[in-house]
Design a protein around this motif. Structure first.
Motif, PDB file in Angstrom:
ATOM      1  N   SER A   1      48.961 143.045 138.322  1.00  0.00           N
ATOM      2  CA  SER A   1      49.708 143.509 139.494  1.00  0.00           C
ATOM      3  C   SER A   1      50.784 142.521 139.928  1.00  0.00           C
ATOM      4  CB  SER A   1      48.762 143.743 140.669  1.00  0.00           C
ATOM      5  OG  SER A   1      48.295 142.504 141.165  1.00  0.00           O
TER       6      SER A   1
ATOM      7  N   PRO B   1      51.426 147.887 140.016  1.00  0.00           N
ATOM      8  CA  PRO B   1      51.379 147.343 138.661  1.00  0.00           C
ATOM      9  C   PRO B   1      52.600 146.470 138.363  1.00  0.00           C
ATOM     10  CG  PRO B   1      50.726 149.623 138.624  1.00  0.00           C
ATOM     11  CD  PRO B   1      51.257 149.347 140.009  1.00  0.00           C
TER      12      PRO B   1
ATOM     13  N   GLY C   1      46.144 152.259 134.806  1.00  0.00           N
ATOM     14  CA  GLY C   1      45.519 151.782 136.037  1.00  0.00           C
ATOM     15  C   GLY C   1      44.647 152.806 136.736  1.00  0.00           C
TER      16      GLY C   1
ATOM     17  N   PRO D   1      51.450 151.331 132.580  1.00  0.00           N
ATOM     18  CA  PRO D   1      50.432 150.662 133.399  1.00  0.00           C
ATOM     19  C   PRO D   1      49.914 151.525 134.550  1.00  0.00           C
ATOM     20  CG  PRO D   1      52.219 149.169 132.928  1.00  0.00           C
ATOM     21  CD  PRO D   1      52.663 150.526 132.474  1.00  0.00           C
ATOM     22  N   TYR D   2      50.755 152.376 135.125  1.00  0.00           N
ATOM     23  CA  TYR D   2      50.293 153.267 136.190  1.00  0.00           C
ATOM     24  C   TYR D   2      49.231 154.227 135.664  1.00  0.00           C
ATOM     25  CZ  TYR D   2      54.038 151.559 139.114  1.00  0.00           C
ATOM     26  OH  TYR D   2      54.855 150.755 139.857  1.00  0.00           O
TER      27      TYR D   2
END
Length: 194
Positions: free
Chosen positions: A109, A91, A102, A98-99
């Motif tokens: 990314s 990310p 995701g 974001p992890y």
């Protein structure tokens, strides 16, 4: 009650799925493998000493399940690494948010190094293949195209191991299931191709 359950769920997800944040898990010296030439690249014309290049598929520790990436560059005749460049999918943020997201939806990314990728003390597995100049130029060209066409990361659908697997497939190697944890992924990649 509902707010407590929701908050607890988010905190648990953040803790378990933070991904790709470095944590020291010891030295890799015992887990290293010698340089190996395999499959289609092993059968190409020329010798390893033409150009003295390498690619190394690597796994490193992190606060969650770790990270898989490729390192490549020049080496000397004894195999010592002289230059290092990293390509890996992760990310585009140092934030945990974001992890976590995701794991549900694709997030923007980056395809270069992430924190800890160049620190050998975090490595948990590696698989190096020595290359001649033609092989190196071919695989680096492919990596550049892959980097340009990988705008998102998703923990299941398009993760760091999927990215590395595409590089391995381009080289004529077989790649394992991208849902394996990074250390197991690299160890399995090596076992499948040696």
């Amino acid at each position: 009650m509902l707010r407590t359950i929701g908050t607890t769920s988010v905190l648990l997800a953040l803790g378990l799925l933070a991904g790709c944040v470095s944590a020291d898990e010891g030295n890799l010296e015992a887990a290293s493998s010698p340089a190996v030439r395999t499959t289609a690249f092993a059968e190409s014309e020329g010798t390893v000493d033409e150009g003295l290049y390498y690619i190394e598929f690597r796994a490193r520790s992190a606060e969650s399940y770790g990270h898989t990436f490729a390192m490549f560059g020049r080496r000397d005749r004894s195999g010592k690494i002289l230059t290092r460049e990293v390509a890996g999918l992760h990310p585009a943020s140092t934030s945990d948010v974001p992890y976590v997201l995701g794991h549900l939806v694709p997030v923007p990314s980056e395809t270069g190094p992430s924190d800890g990728d160049l620190e050998d003390r975090y490595m948990t597995a590696r698989y190096r293949i020595d290359l001649n100049r033609r092989e190196y130029e071919d695989v680096v060209g492919y990596i550049r195209r892959l980097q340009a066409s990988s705008p998102v990361w998703h923990a299941v659908l398009y993760n760091c191991s999927t990215f590395v697997g595409k590089i391995a497939n381009h080289m004529g190697l077989r790649a394992p299931n991208s849902l394996l944890f990074p250390k197991t992924y690299i160890e399995t990649l090596r076992a499948m191709n040696t």
